[in-house]
Design an enzyme around this catalytic site. Structure first.
Site, mmCIF file in Angstrom:
data_model
loop_
_atom_site.group_PDB
_atom_site.id
_atom_site.type_symbol
_atom_site.label_atom_id
_atom_site.label_comp_id
_atom_site.label_asym_id
_atom_site.label_seq_id
_atom_site.Cartn_x
_atom_site.Cartn_y
_atom_site.Cartn_z
ATOM 1 N N ARG A 373 0.808 -1.209 0.000
ATOM 2 C CA ARG A 373 0.000 0.000 0.000
ATOM 3 C C ARG A 373 0.834 1.248 0.000
ATOM 4 O O ARG A 373 0.505 2.248 0.652
ATOM 5 C CB ARG A 373 -0.908 0.028 1.233
ATOM 6 N N CYS A 374 1.969 1.189 -0.700
ATOM 7 C CA CYS A 374 2.753 2.411 -0.853
ATOM 8 C C CYS A 374 3.642 2.225 -2.063
ATOM 9 O O CYS A 374 3.839 1.111 -2.519
ATOM 10 C CB CYS A 374 3.623 2.688 0.366
ATOM 11 N N GLU A 743 -2.176 4.822 -2.529
ATOM 12 C CA GLU A 743 -1.456 4.472 -1.312
ATOM 13 C C GLU A 743 -1.195 5.661 -0.394
ATOM 14 O O GLU A 743 -0.661 5.496 0.690
ATOM 15 C CB GLU A 743 -0.119 3.815 -1.650
HETATM 16 O O1 CDP Z 1 -2.400 1.784 -8.941
HETATM 17 P P1 CDP Z 1 -3.633 1.979 -8.104
HETATM 18 O O2 CDP Z 1 -4.915 1.801 -8.842
HETATM 19 O O3 CDP Z 1 -3.585 1.244 -6.802
HETATM 20 O O4 CDP Z 1 -3.564 3.503 -7.617
HETATM 21 P P2 CDP Z 1 -4.064 4.835 -8.306
HETATM 22 O O5 CDP Z 1 -3.632 4.932 -9.710
HETATM 23 O O6 CDP Z 1 -3.632 5.910 -7.382
HETATM 24 O O7 CDP Z 1 -5.635 4.718 -8.291
HETATM 25 C C1 CDP Z 1 -6.439 4.284 -7.226
HETATM 26 C C2 CDP Z 1 -7.887 4.508 -7.626
HETATM 27 O O8 CDP Z 1 -8.200 5.896 -7.487
HETATM 28 C C3 CDP Z 1 -8.176 4.158 -9.099
HETATM 29 O O9 CDP Z 1 -9.481 3.703 -9.272
HETATM 30 C C4 CDP Z 1 -7.985 5.496 -9.773
HETATM 31 O O10 CDP Z 1 -8.529 5.578 -11.028
HETATM 32 C C5 CDP Z 1 -8.583 6.461 -8.733
HETATM 33 N N1 CDP Z 1 -7.968 7.795 -8.873
HETATM 34 C C6 CDP Z 1 -8.741 8.877 -9.216
HETATM 35 O O11 CDP Z 1 -9.960 8.733 -9.355
HETATM 36 N N2 CDP Z 1 -8.158 10.112 -9.390
HETATM 37 C C7 CDP Z 1 -6.817 10.285 -9.186
HETATM 38 N N3 CDP Z 1 -6.256 11.469 -9.362
HETATM 39 C C8 CDP Z 1 -6.030 9.196 -8.798
HETATM 40 C C9 CDP Z 1 -6.633 7.938 -8.670
#
Ligand code: CDP
Length: 790
Positions: A373-374, A743
Site C-alpha cells: 500500500r505504498c 497508497e
Molecule cells: O495503482 P492503483 O490503482 O492502486 O492507484 P491509483 O492509480 O492511485 O488509483 C487508485 C484509484 O483511485 C483508481 O481507481 C484510480 O482511477 C482512482 N484515482 C482517481 O480517481 N483520481 C486520481 N487522481 C487518482 C486515482
C-alpha cells in the site's frame, strides 16, 4: 491552482470529476464476483504445501512414502524432484534466487518443503502430516543487526561467494556536501526508529490454478496476480515455457496491497505438477500460510540526522537505514533502486544537501519488503522525515507547524529537484497545511493543550505532511528485471458507439472498471455506462507492469487518455467527412462533433462510430480502435497534510483519536468518491500500524502473528472518524493532470498518529516511542519521563 475543478461533462456522460458509482460493485456486492477459488476445471487436483516448522535447519532427509501411499494422493513433490527439472530454485523479481521447495536447508519458519497433490483438498492436507522430515537445527538470526554482526552464521550459503548476510548497499545524495552542511549547523537533531514488520493481509489469500496441456503446449494459469503480464514473462523464463502458450488470468482479486506482486513457490509447484500430471492443479493458501510466508513489508531500522540553524532552517539531512529482507530478497524493487524510492526521505522541505545510505540483510524470516500500500519503500521514508522534523521542532522550541511552514518547498519552486534527484512536479504545500490546520482549529487546540497540561491532562496534536513519488515509471530509470515500467491501454469503439477498453494494469478493488471508463467518457463523450473495461487476462489485454505503487492512474490512466485522443483525431476526420467540412474546423465536446462557427451542424460520437465501419472518407482504414503504450516522462508527486488530535490517559497509556483531518492533493480527481474510499482505507491502515499491528518473531524465530487473533485488523469499532479535505495541483506532464492516490494515506498517516501521541507527551521530554504505540509502551514512556524529571 489549488481549487478543485468542476467536471466538464454532464452527469449522463460521467467523465472526470463525477462520483460515478462503481460499475464493478453490481457484481462484487451481489456475490457474483469470480475469485480464484471459484474456478473449477474438469479433472482438477488439489495441492497443499508442507512448510518448515523451524526457521533454520539443514534437511537430512525427507520420507514421503507414507504420504504417497495415502488413498487419494496422486503425487508428492519435493525439492529433489523439482531439481530434476531444474525448478528447485527460481529467480526473484529483485534479481536474487529463492528456493521453490527446500533441498539443502530451510531458512525461515513457514518455508516450502514439499507439496502433496491429491484428488481433494482435505486428503492433500492430511497427507502433509505423513511426510517425515529430518531437520538438523542451525543457529537462528531474527534481526538485521544480528545478521550483520561478525561471525554470524551465513544464511544464504547456497549462493556462490556469499560469505556474509549482507544483501545490498545503496546510497543517494552527496556525502561531502552533506558533511559540509552539517559542519555549518547550530545543532544536529537525531532520531532512531524502527518501522515494524507488517503484512498486507488481503481478504483473499494467494493462490493458483494451473492447467497445462502438453499436447497443445497451452498453459492457462489462473493466478492471484497484481501484475499478470510481468508474471507471464517470469513464468516463461522460470519454467522454460514458450510465452505465446502461457495465458495468465488474474480473476477478481479480494485485495492485493502488494501481497500479490511477488512470484510464490506455490505458483511454480502447481504449474510444474500440472505439467507433469497433465491435469489442472489448484493451490489456495490458508490464512496462516499467507501471514507467515508471503510478502511481508517494512522492517526498516532507520537513523535520521537533521542539521538545523537556531532560527529553524534545515540545512541538510543524513539517513542510515538497515533493512531486514528475510531469507530471500524477493520483493519487487525497480532494478536501479535496491531500497525502492526510500530516498524520497528528504520529504516536502527545501534544503540543499542530503545523503541516504541503505543496506539490506538476510535473516531467518519470511522474505519481506513488498510495496505494501505504498510506492516502493516510501511509507518508511515519510515516517522517518515527519518524525524527525517534529523532533527538531521540539529541540528548537518552535511550533511543529511553524517549523514545517518555514522549511517547505514553496509553490513557485516547482518543478523542484530534491538533493536525492527527484523532480517534484507540482505542489502548494503551505496552502495544504494551512487549510488542514484551519479546519482542525489549530490555534485554539494549542491553547486548550496548554490549559489541559496545567490540569495534568495529556492532549496532543500531530502533523504529517508527506510527498509521495508514484507512477513508476519513466523507462530510462525504472524497470523490474529489465522489464520497463511502461503501461498500456487498448480502446475499441464498436459500430453502435459502445466501447471496450483493455488495460495492462489489474484492479484489485480500486475501481478501475469505473475510473478508466470515466477517462474515455471525458475524452470522447461516450457515456461511462457504454464503456466496458477489461483487465487481468494476458491473452486479451495489452502488456503492462501491473497495479501497485499507485502507478495505474499515472501510467495506464495516461495511456487511456492518449489512446482516446488518438481515436478522437480519427473520429474528427470521419466527422468532417460526414459534415462536409474541413477536419481542422471540427470541434469535439461532450460527444458532439460540430463545425466551428456553424452552430447546429453536428454529428455524435455514435454517428461517427457507425461511419467508421460503413461510410469512410477515401483512403481511410476501417474501424475505430487503437492501442497506446505510455512511457511517463517523470513520476508524479501527490502529497497531503494530515492533522490528528489525541487524548492520552496518563493512568493507562490508552490514547483515543479525537479528530483526524486529512487533506490530500492527487491533482485532478477522476472519481472523487473512489479517491475518498482509497484514502479511508489508507487512513485506517495507518491507524492500525500506529496503534495495534505488527509482526514479531521470538528468539527462536517463531512468527508471532500468524493469525488474525494476533495480527490485528481494525474494524469500524476502533477506527476513528475521518474528515477529508482536498486541494488540486495538477501534474503538468500528465495528460489529464492526475497523480496517483491509491497508497497516499498509508504513506502519510502513521507519522500523524504517532506525532500526535508524542506531542501529548513532549512537554515531559518524550521524543520517541516505536510503533505500534500500545498502551503499555505509552504508559512506560510517561512513567520513565516523570521518573527522570522527578
Ligand atoms: O495503482 P492503483 O490503482 O492502486 O492507484 P491509483 O492509480 O492511485 O488509483 C487508485 C484509484 O483511485 C483508481 O481507481 C484510480 O482511477 C482512482 N484515482 C482517481 O480517481 N483520481 C486520481 N487522481 C487518482 C486515482
Amino acid at each position: 491552482m489549488t481549487t478543485i475543478p468542476k467536471p466538464t461533462t454532464p452527469p449522463e456522460i460521467g467523465g472526470i470529476g463525477h462520483s460515478v458509482k462503481r460499475h464493478e460493485d453490481d457484481r462484487l456486492l451481489a456475490g457474483q464476483g469470480n475469485f480464484l477459488d471459484d474456478h473449477v476445471l474438469p479433472g482438477m487436483l488439489h495441492m497443499a504445501i508442507l512448510r518448515s516448522p523451524v526457521p533454520h535447519a539443514r534437511i537430512n532427509s525427507i520420507d514421503t512414502s507414507a504420504a504417497t501411499a495415502l488413498d487419494g494422493v496422486v503425487a508428492v513433490v519435493t525439492g529433489e524432484l523439482l531439481a530434476q527439472y531444474n525448478l528447485a530454485w527460481m529467480p526473484t523479481l529483485s534479481g536474487d534466487t529463492q528456493a521453490v521447495l527446500a533441498t539443502d536447508k530451510v531458512r525461515f519458519q513457514g518455508q516450502e518443503v514439499a507439496a502433496v497433490i491429491a484428488t481433494d483438498p482435505y486428503t492433500a492436507e492430511d497427507a502433509l502430516e505423513l511426510i517425515d522430515v529430518d531437520y538438523e537445527l542451525l543457529p537462528v538470526i531474527t534481526s538485521p543487526q544480528q545478521a550483520m554482526a561478525d561471525g554470524a552464521v551465513v544464511i544464504r550459503d547456497d549462493k556462490e561467494g556469499q560469505t556474509t548476510n549482507h544483501v545490498y548497499d545503496w546510497e543517494s545524495g552527496d556525502a561531502a556536501e552533506t558533511d559540509a552542511a552539517f559542519a555549518q549547523a547550530d545543532r544536529v537533531v537525531t532520531l532512531e526508529t524502527h518501522y515494524p514488520r507488517s503484512h498486507p493481509a488481503p481478504l483473499e489469500t494467494c493462490g493458483c490454478l494451473a492447467d497445462v496441456n502438453s499436447t497443445t503446449g497451452q498453459a492457462t494459469i489462473y493466478l492471484t496476480s497484481q501484475a499478470p503480464h510481468a508474471h507471464r514473462t517470469v513464468f516463461a523464463m522460470v519454467a522454460g515455457l514458450p510465452e505465446q502458450n502461457i495465458r495468465i488470468i488474474s480473476p477478481d482479486l479480494g485485495g492485493g496491497f502488494g501481497n500479490k506482486v511477488p512470484v510464490y513457490p506455490g505458483y511454480v509447484v502447481a504449474t510444474a505438477a500440472s505439467l507433469v500430471l497433465q491435469r489442472p492443479v489448484k493451490w489456495v493458501e490458508s490464512r496462516t500460510e499467507n501471514l507467515i510466508s508471503t510478502g511481508f513489508a517494512r522492517d526498516y531500522y532507520m537513523k535520521g540526522e537533521l542539521a538545523v540553524t537556531d532560527e529553524g532552517r534545515i540545512l541538510a539531512l543524513r539517513v542510515n537505514m538497515l533493512s531486514d529482507q528475510g531469507a530471500f530478497y524477493s520483493d519487487a524493487q525497480p532494478t536501479q533502486f535496491r531500497a525502492g524510492l526510500f530516498h524520497v526521505v528528504t520529504g516536502s522541505y527545501d534544503y540543499p544537501a542530503a545523503h541516504v545510505k541503505c543496506a539490506g540483510a538476510y535473516t531467518n524470516k519470511a522474505p519481506g519488503g513488498v510495496a505494501y500500500r505504498c510506492s516502493f519503500r516510501i511509507t518508511e521514508a515519510s515516517f522517518m522525515i515527519e518524525r524527525l522534523v517534529q523532533t527538531a521542532a521540539y529541540e528548537l522550541g518552535i511550533d511543529p507547524a511553524e517549523f514545517r511552514l518555514k522549511n517547505f518547498i514553496q509553490p513557485e519552486q516547482f518543478p523542484y529537484e530534491t538533493p536525492t534527484g527527484f523532480l517534484y512536479d507540482s505542489g502548494d504545500y503551505p496552502t495544504a497545511l494551512r487549510t488542514a490546520l484551519g479546519e482542525v482549529g489549530y490555534e485554539e487546540l494549542r491553547a486548550e493543550q496548554a490549559r489541559l497540561r496545567d490540569e495534568g491532562k495529556l492532549m496532543g496534536i500531530g502533523i504529517a505532511h508527506f510527498t509521495e513519488a508514484v507512477g513508476a515509471g519513466p523507462s530510462k530509470k525504472y524497470d523490474i528485471l529489465g522489464l520497463k515500467m511502461i503501461d498500456s491501454a487498448e480502446l475499441r469503439i464498436h459500430p453502435t458507439g459502445k466501447a471496450i477498453l483493455k488495460i495492462g494494469v489489474k484492479t484489485q478493488g480500486q475501481g478501475h472498471e469505473t475510473t478508466f471508463a470515466q477517462i474515455v467518457a471525458d475524452e470522447l463523450g461516450i457515456p461511462v455506462t457504454d464503456i466496458k473495461v477489461m483487465h487481468g487476462d494476458t491473452d486479451n489485454t495489452p502488456y503492462g507492469l501491473g497495479t501497485y505503487a499507485s502507478r495505474s492512474t499515472p501510467v495506464a490512466g495516461a495511456a487511456t487518455a492518449v489512446v482516446s485522443r488518438e481515436l478522437a483525431e480519427k473520429a474528427k476526420k470521419i466527422a468532417a467527412h460526414l459534415l462536409e467540412a474541413s477536419d481542422q474546423d471540427i470541434e469535439l465536446a461532450n460527444g458532439q462533433f460540430s463545425v466551428k462557427g456553424t452552430p447546429g451542424k453536428s454529428v455524435t460520437i455514435q454517428d461517427v462510430a457507425l461511419a467508421a465501419y460503413t461510410n469512410l472518407p477515401d483512403g481511410m482504414d476501417y474501424g475505430l480502435e487503437g492501442v497506446h503504450y505510455y512511457d511517463p516522462p517523470n513520476l508524479t508527486y501527490p502529497y497531503g497534510s494530515y492533522v490528528v488530535v489525541v487524548d492520552v490517559d496518563p493512568e493507562t497509556g490508552v490514547w483515543k483519536v479525537r479528530r483526524m483531518v486529512a487533506l490530500d492533493d492527487c491533482g485532478v480527481r477522476i472519481n472523487p468518491m473512489i479517491v475518498e474510499g482509497q484514502i479511508h482505507g489508507g487512513l485506517t491502515e495507518g491507524f492500525a500500524k500506529s496503534s495495534m499491528q505488527w509482526i514479531t518473531f521470538d528468539e527462536e524465530g517463531n512468527c508471532i502473528g500468524s493469525n488474525l487473533m494476533d495480527y490485528l485488523i481494525p474494524t469500524a469499532w476502533e477506527t476513528p472518524r475521518f474528515e477529508l479535505l482536498a486541494t488540486c495541483t495538477p501534474s503538468p506532464h500528465h495528460p489529464i493532470g492526475a497523480k496517483g492516490v491509491g497508497e497516499s494515506a498509508t504513506v502519510g498517516s502513521p507519522a500523524a498518529y504517532v506525532n500526535a501521541v508524542i506531542d501529548a507527551l513532549a512537554h515531559l521530554g518524550v521524543r520517541n516511542i516505536d510503533m505500534p504505540l500500545l498502551p503499555d509502551r505509552v504508559w512506560s514512556a510517561i512513567q520513565s519521563a516523570q521518573g527522570s524529571s522527578a
